[in-house]
Design an enzyme around this catalytic site. Sequence first.
Site, PDB file in Angstrom:
ATOM      1  N   ASP A  14      33.965 -28.526 -25.429  1.00  0.00           N
ATOM      2  CA  ASP A  14      33.647 -27.744 -26.625  1.00  0.00           C
ATOM      3  C   ASP A  14      32.230 -27.212 -26.468  1.00  0.00           C
ATOM      4  OD1 ASP A  14      33.892 -26.745 -29.303  1.00  0.00           O
ATOM      5  OD2 ASP A  14      32.608 -28.379 -29.957  1.00  0.00           O
ATOM      6  N   SER A  15      31.874 -26.273 -27.342  1.00  0.00           N
ATOM      7  CA  SER A  15      30.514 -25.749 -27.327  1.00  0.00           C
ATOM      8  C   SER A  15      29.501 -26.812 -27.737  1.00  0.00           C
ATOM      9  CB  SER A  15      30.429 -24.571 -28.297  1.00  0.00           C
ATOM     10  OG  SER A  15      30.892 -24.976 -29.573  1.00  0.00           O
ATOM     11  N   TYR A  46      28.884 -20.978 -29.648  1.00  0.00           N
ATOM     12  CA  TYR A  46      29.611 -19.967 -28.884  1.00  0.00           C
ATOM     13  C   TYR A  46      30.120 -18.862 -29.830  1.00  0.00           C
ATOM     14  CZ  TYR A  46      30.137 -22.920 -24.634  1.00  0.00           C
ATOM     15  OH  TYR A  46      29.933 -23.664 -23.498  1.00  0.00           O
ATOM     16  N   GLY A  47      30.282 -19.241 -31.088  1.00  0.00           N
ATOM     17  CA  GLY A  47      30.963 -18.369 -32.060  1.00  0.00           C
ATOM     18  C   GLY A  47      30.269 -17.048 -32.314  1.00  0.00           C
ATOM     19  N   CYS A  77      37.395 -26.023 -28.074  1.00  0.00           N
ATOM     20  CA  CYS A  77      36.671 -24.994 -28.821  1.00  0.00           C
ATOM     21  C   CYS A  77      37.588 -23.795 -29.118  1.00  0.00           C
ATOM     22  CB  CYS A  77      35.483 -24.547 -27.974  1.00  0.00           C
ATOM     23  SG  CYS A  77      34.502 -23.262 -28.723  1.00  0.00           S
ATOM     24  N   ASN A  78      37.686 -23.442 -30.382  1.00  0.00           N
ATOM     25  CA  ASN A  78      38.543 -22.302 -30.759  1.00  0.00           C
ATOM     26  C   ASN A  78      38.016 -20.997 -30.182  1.00  0.00           C
ATOM     27  OD1 ASN A  78      40.585 -22.953 -33.337  1.00  0.00           O
ATOM     28  ND2 ASN A  78      38.978 -24.442 -32.994  1.00  0.00           N
ATOM     29  N   GLU A 156      27.220 -29.237 -39.095  1.00  0.00           N
ATOM     30  CA  GLU A 156      26.231 -29.787 -38.141  1.00  0.00           C
ATOM     31  C   GLU A 156      25.121 -30.536 -38.894  1.00  0.00           C
ATOM     32  OE1 GLU A 156      25.625 -29.227 -34.590  1.00  0.00           O
ATOM     33  OE2 GLU A 156      27.655 -28.426 -34.348  1.00  0.00           O
ATOM     34  N   CYS A 188      38.591 -23.584 -36.244  1.00  0.00           N
ATOM     35  CA  CYS A 188      37.271 -23.912 -35.703  1.00  0.00           C
ATOM     36  C   CYS A 188      37.166 -25.437 -35.676  1.00  0.00           C
ATOM     37  CB  CYS A 188      36.185 -23.319 -36.608  1.00  0.00           C
ATOM     38  SG  CYS A 188      34.513 -23.821 -36.157  1.00  0.00           S
ATOM     39  N   THR A 189      36.560 -25.945 -34.602  1.00  0.00           N
ATOM     40  CA  THR A 189      36.451 -27.396 -34.435  1.00  0.00           C
ATOM     41  C   THR A 189      35.794 -28.099 -35.624  1.00  0.00           C
ATOM     42  OG1 THR A 189      34.418 -26.867 -33.264  1.00  0.00           O
ATOM     43  CG2 THR A 189      36.338 -27.447 -31.925  1.00  0.00           C
ATOM     44  N   HIS A 190      34.913 -27.392 -36.327  1.00  0.00           N
ATOM     45  CA  HIS A 190      34.132 -28.039 -37.389  1.00  0.00           C
ATOM     46  C   HIS A 190      34.865 -28.131 -38.726  1.00  0.00           C
ATOM     47  CE1 HIS A 190      31.080 -27.280 -34.433  1.00  0.00           C
ATOM     48  NE2 HIS A 190      30.129 -27.821 -35.171  1.00  0.00           N
TER      49      HIS A 190
HETATM   50  N1  DGL Z   1      33.387 -24.976 -31.353  1.00  0.00           N
HETATM   51  C1  DGL Z   1      33.323 -23.685 -31.999  1.00  0.00           C
HETATM   52  C2  DGL Z   1      34.741 -23.242 -32.370  1.00  0.00           C
HETATM   53  O1  DGL Z   1      35.649 -24.036 -32.516  1.00  0.00           O
HETATM   54  C3  DGL Z   1      32.449 -23.722 -33.235  1.00  0.00           C
HETATM   55  C4  DGL Z   1      30.970 -23.861 -32.934  1.00  0.00           C
HETATM   56  C5  DGL Z   1      30.411 -22.686 -32.153  1.00  0.00           C
HETATM   57  O2  DGL Z   1      30.274 -21.569 -32.688  1.00  0.00           O
HETATM   58  O3  DGL Z   1      30.126 -22.892 -30.982  1.00  0.00           O
HETATM   59  O4  DGL Z   1      34.962 -22.065 -32.513  1.00  0.00           O
END
Ligand code: DGL
Length: 277
Positions: A14-15, A46-47, A77-78, A156, A188-190
């Site tokens: 993941d990011s 990453y988003g 990571c999505n 976060e 999204c993972t969060h």
């Molecule tokens: N892990 C990213 C996602 O699932 C969210 C955090 C990011 O923007 O890196 O899209």
Amino acid sequence: MITHDANQAIGVFDSGLGGISVVRALINLLPQEHLIYFGDTARVPYGSKSEETVIRFSHQISSFLLEKNVKMIVVACNTASSVALESLQKHFNIPIVGVIDPGSRAAVKYAPHKRIGVIGTASTIRSGAYRSAIHDLDATIDVIDQSCPLLVPLVEEDWPHDQVVMSVLSYYLDRFAGNRPDSLILGCTHYPYLKSAIQEVIGADVRLVDSGEETAVEVKKLLEDLDLVNPDEGDPGKHMFYVSDFPQKFEETASRFLGRPLDNLFKVELEVLESYK
Ligand code: DGL
């Protein structure tokens, strides 16, 4: 395809921290599997980055995981799943699973009126990956999507579900007020960490789909199909965690998300990561 052994680990990346939601789902479903997690904490988020950058980072991390001898890679990571999965699958000779297809399949199952909502980072929504995965399954489904860039920093920061979170959610989810979806993909993972608040704001009649949980189900099925399930000999799997920036903050939050301390946490220098192609 290279042959792998069932007792090798599953690589997950993941990011940053958010992919722990996918690790949690994998541990619940496949407690005997060894996992190697990579969180790119030095380069998160990453988003908000370009496609080329996310593809490059995803290739570097996959090469790193392959060197650790994993039997499969899960792109937790999505954003990376949206923009880099195809390129990774073409380039690496190993099963690689993303979160978009499993999440889309579940959402389609729960869409009797053929209306699906998707929330995610700006890059995920811009890529249209969920929209096209859903339309590949059923072209008549109405997909309503919304990027929610403020949600990642709130998670976060471990912001409590107070009026700040509720009003940010109300702002974003207002998009669905006039066109209520049957199901809403937490793309999204969060977002699974905000599940109860999201459910409260969107209403109990909308089914929330956690792409991470759906992906764990897909991983289990794929391991079974490939005869790669680690035989359960009563021992829980070993879980190793690698991050690209200082581990303290990751350790604190990830152990809270997982509900237990991280025993094996290591830092990988960014120069080392960048040396991978
Ligand atoms: N892990 C990213 C996602 O699932 C969210 C955090 C990011 O923007 O890196 O899209």
